[in-house]
Design an enzyme around this catalytic site. Structure first.
Site, mmCIF file in Angstrom:
data_model
loop_
_atom_site.group_PDB
_atom_site.id
_atom_site.type_symbol
_atom_site.label_atom_id
_atom_site.label_comp_id
_atom_site.label_asym_id
_atom_site.label_seq_id
_atom_site.Cartn_x
_atom_site.Cartn_y
_atom_site.Cartn_z
ATOM 1 N N GLU A 90 -5.255 1.997 -3.897
ATOM 2 C CA GLU A 90 -3.809 2.122 -4.071
ATOM 3 C C GLU A 90 -3.076 0.904 -3.498
ATOM 4 O O GLU A 90 -1.899 0.970 -3.189
ATOM 5 C CB GLU A 90 -3.296 3.420 -3.432
ATOM 6 N N ASP A 146 0.844 -1.181 0.000
ATOM 7 C CA ASP A 146 0.000 0.000 0.000
ATOM 8 C C ASP A 146 0.886 1.240 0.000
ATOM 9 O O ASP A 146 1.926 1.263 0.667
ATOM 10 C CB ASP A 146 -0.870 -0.041 1.265
ATOM 11 N N ASN A 178 -2.828 12.324 -3.539
ATOM 12 C CA ASN A 178 -4.059 12.592 -4.278
ATOM 13 C C ASN A 178 -4.529 14.032 -4.067
ATOM 14 O O ASN A 178 -4.900 14.723 -5.019
ATOM 15 C CB ASN A 178 -5.146 11.603 -3.863
ATOM 16 N N ASP A 189 -2.402 7.772 -9.893
ATOM 17 C CA ASP A 189 -2.459 6.608 -10.767
ATOM 18 C C ASP A 189 -1.100 6.340 -11.416
ATOM 19 O O ASP A 189 -0.683 5.190 -11.551
ATOM 20 C CB ASP A 189 -3.537 6.784 -11.830
#
Length: 126
Positions: free
Chosen positions: A45, A2, A10, A19
Site C-alpha cells: 500500500e 503509505d 483490509n 485496492d
C-alpha cells in the site's frame, strides 16, 4: 507515502476495497503532481512520486495537498454506499543528494515516512 492503518481497511472491507483506496490515492497524486513527475505504486500500500526539477519545498507542498485532499475525502463502497470512514496517509519526502546512490535515497525517504507514522500519522515529514 503509505496508507495509515491499511491493515484495518483490509481486515474490515477486504483486498478489493483496499485496492480501490490505493487507486483513489493514485488519482489524487496524479491530480496534484506536475505533468513531468512520475507516480508509481512502490509496494503493498505504498506509493511514490519521483519529482525531477522540483524543489524540496515544492515537493512538500504537493505532498501536503495530497494528504489534505485524502483526509477530506469521504470514501464509500460503490456496491452499497457504505462509508469507509476517514482514510489518511503519511508521507516521507527526501531530496536526492548529489552523488547519492538510489538505495540511500530510498532509505532517507523511508526514515521520513516512519517519522511521520511515529509522530501521529496523517502528516508529511521532510
Amino acid at each position: 507515502m503509505d496508507i495509515d492503518r491499511s491493515k484495518g481497511i483490509n481486515d474490515s472491507y477486504g483486498h478489493i476495497i483496499l485496492d480501490n483506496v490505493i487507486k483513489f490515492i493514485a488519482s489524487l497524486m496524479c491530480q496534484f503532481a506536475f505533468p513531468y513527475h512520475h507516480v508509481a505504486r512502490y509496494g503493498g500500500e505504498e506509493l511514490a512520486i519521483i519529482m525531477p526539477d522540483t524543489t524540496l519545498e515544492e515537493a512538500r507542498e504537493i505532498c501536503e495537498n495530497i494528504r489534505a485532499a485524502m483526509e477530506k475525502s469521504h470514501l464509500r463502497r460503490k456496491a452499497n454506499n457504505e462509508v469507509l470512514g476517514i482514510v489518511t496517509i503519511s508521507i516521507g519526502v527526501a531530496r536526492l543528494q548529489c552523488g547519492e546512490n538510489v538505495e540511500n535515497f530510498i532509505i532517507r525517504a523511508d526514515k521520513s515516512l516512519y517519522q511521520a507514522k511515529e509522530n501521529g500519522r496523517n502528516r508529511v515529514v521532510c
